[in-house]
Design an enzyme around this catalytic site. Structure first.
Site, short mmCIF file in Angstrom:
data_model
loop_
_atom_site.label_atom_id
_atom_site.label_comp_id
_atom_site.label_asym_id
_atom_site.label_seq_id
_atom_site.Cartn_x
_atom_site.Cartn_y
_atom_site.Cartn_z
N GLU A 61 -1.58 -6.91 5.58
CA GLU A 61 -1.06 -7.49 4.36
C GLU A 61 -0.90 -9.01 4.50
OE1 GLU A 61 -0.81 -3.36 4.24
OE2 GLU A 61 0.04 -4.66 5.79
N ASN B 259 0.57 -6.26 9.22
CA ASN B 259 -0.45 -7.19 9.72
C ASN B 259 -1.55 -7.46 8.71
OD1 ASN B 259 0.26 -7.99 12.48
ND2 ASN B 259 0.10 -5.82 12.97
N HIS C 28 10.98 -23.35 9.75
CA HIS C 28 9.91 -24.12 10.40
C HIS C 28 8.59 -24.08 9.64
CE1 HIS C 28 11.78 -24.15 14.72
NE2 HIS C 28 12.63 -24.55 13.78
N ASP D 110 0.86 -1.18 0.00
CA ASP D 110 0.00 0.00 0.00
C ASP D 110 0.90 1.23 0.00
OD1 ASP D 110 1.02 0.17 2.56
OD2 ASP D 110 -0.93 0.19 3.57
N HIS D 111 0.33 2.40 0.26
CA HIS D 111 1.10 3.64 0.24
C HIS D 111 2.17 3.67 1.33
CE1 HIS D 111 -2.40 4.01 2.84
NE2 HIS D 111 -1.73 4.89 3.56
N ARG E 193 10.06 -32.88 11.25
CA ARG E 193 8.79 -32.84 11.97
C ARG E 193 7.86 -31.75 11.47
NH1 ARG E 193 12.53 -30.03 14.86
NH2 ARG E 193 11.90 -28.10 15.92
N ARG F 266 3.14 -30.68 9.74
CA ARG F 266 2.44 -29.46 10.18
C ARG F 266 2.11 -28.56 8.99
NH1 ARG F 266 6.82 -28.81 15.11
NH2 ARG F 266 6.15 -30.69 16.22
N SER G 266 2.18 -1.70 9.19
CA SER G 266 2.57 -2.68 10.20
C SER G 266 2.85 -4.05 9.59
CB SER G 266 1.47 -2.83 11.25
OG SER G 266 0.33 -3.47 10.68
#
Length: 253
Positions: free
Chosen positions: A71, A69, A98, A8-9, A132, A136, A67
């Site tokens: 995105e 978040n 992971h 974004d901007h 492992r 997941r 932030s």
């Protein structure tokens, strides 16, 4: 590597900086906008970058915002996308090692430009640890069947039964997923072999000289898939050739 990028901007200036950094490293960058620092809504730009990864048009994707978040949330709405929000070197290492993250989200207002470039570099060059973590990742990418929506009663389907939901290597839900088998994952090395392709990655944290422990001939033939048996010397030969410059020592266990 083909890499999609969108912002974004708030993330625009970092986006342009990262584009230049990636291009100098020899990567092919596909920019999905925005193309200025004028205020915009981020979801369309992020979705476009994520779609390119989902469709296999790009191998990885990077998205940026204030932030990071929103995105990451927008990108992760697409099936097969594993977008990690990273803010330092350690989170970038874990996102790849992971979580096999195929997309990276950065908060341009949260970290310095130098840190942003370091995160990108680490994230691009760190292989998936496998082991492992494979099961997941399969669970993250498991396809929800049409008649089984979240919140409804549904019989559990064993992980791995739906072959099309399994992610092999680095990509999302690729049409050619069945061609790949994760054959060897040491701590620092990932070797992937398929019918038509061989891929190899070495962790940038691999220090020279170093010792790599590999299965003994007896262990190899008892633990590896049937198609990989009796090919130990051939496969290890390829790995040794690729790591020759790292001064690695291979020891059986």
């Amino acid at each position: 590597m083909k890499i999609s990028i969108g912002s974004d901007h708030a993330g625009y200036h970092y986006k342009e900086m990262i584009k230049e950094f990636l291009t100098k490293k020899g990567h092919e960058v596909h920019d999905f906008g925005t193309h200025s620092d004028q205020s915009v809504d981020y979801p369309p730009f992020i979705r476009a970058a994520a779609l390119a990864v989902q469709k296999g048009e790009c191998e990885r994707g990077i998205v940026l915002g204030g932030s990071g978040n929103g995105e990451a949330m927008a990108a992760n709405r697409l099936k097969g996308i594993r977008c990690a929000l990273c803010w330092n070197r350690e989170t970038a290492l874990l996102a790849r090692g992971h979580n096999d993250a195929n997309m990276l989200s950065i908060g341009a207002r949260m970290i310095s430009s130098d840190m942003a470039l370091e995160i990108v570099d680490v994230w691009l060059n760190t292989p998936f640890d496998g082991g492992r973590h494979i099961k997941r990742i399969q669970q993250i990418d498991e396809i929800v069947r049409e008649k089984e929506r979240p919140g409804q009663d549904a019989k559990d389907k064993p992980f791995g039964e739906d072959k099309s939901a399994i992610v092999r290597g680095d990509g999302p839900l690729r049409q050619d997923a069945e061609k790949y088998d994760l054959l060897i994952t040491f701590r620092y090395i990932k070797y992937i072999e398929g019918k038509d392709s061989i891929e190899f990655q070495a962790d940038p944290g691999l220090k020279a000289p170093t010792v790599i422990h590999v299965p003994s001939p007896k262990r190899w033939d008892s633990e590896f898939p049937e198609w990989a048996r009796n090919r130990r010397d051939e496969i290890l030969g390829r790995i040794k050739e690729k790591t020759m410059h790292m001064k690695t020592e291979f020891r059986d266990y």
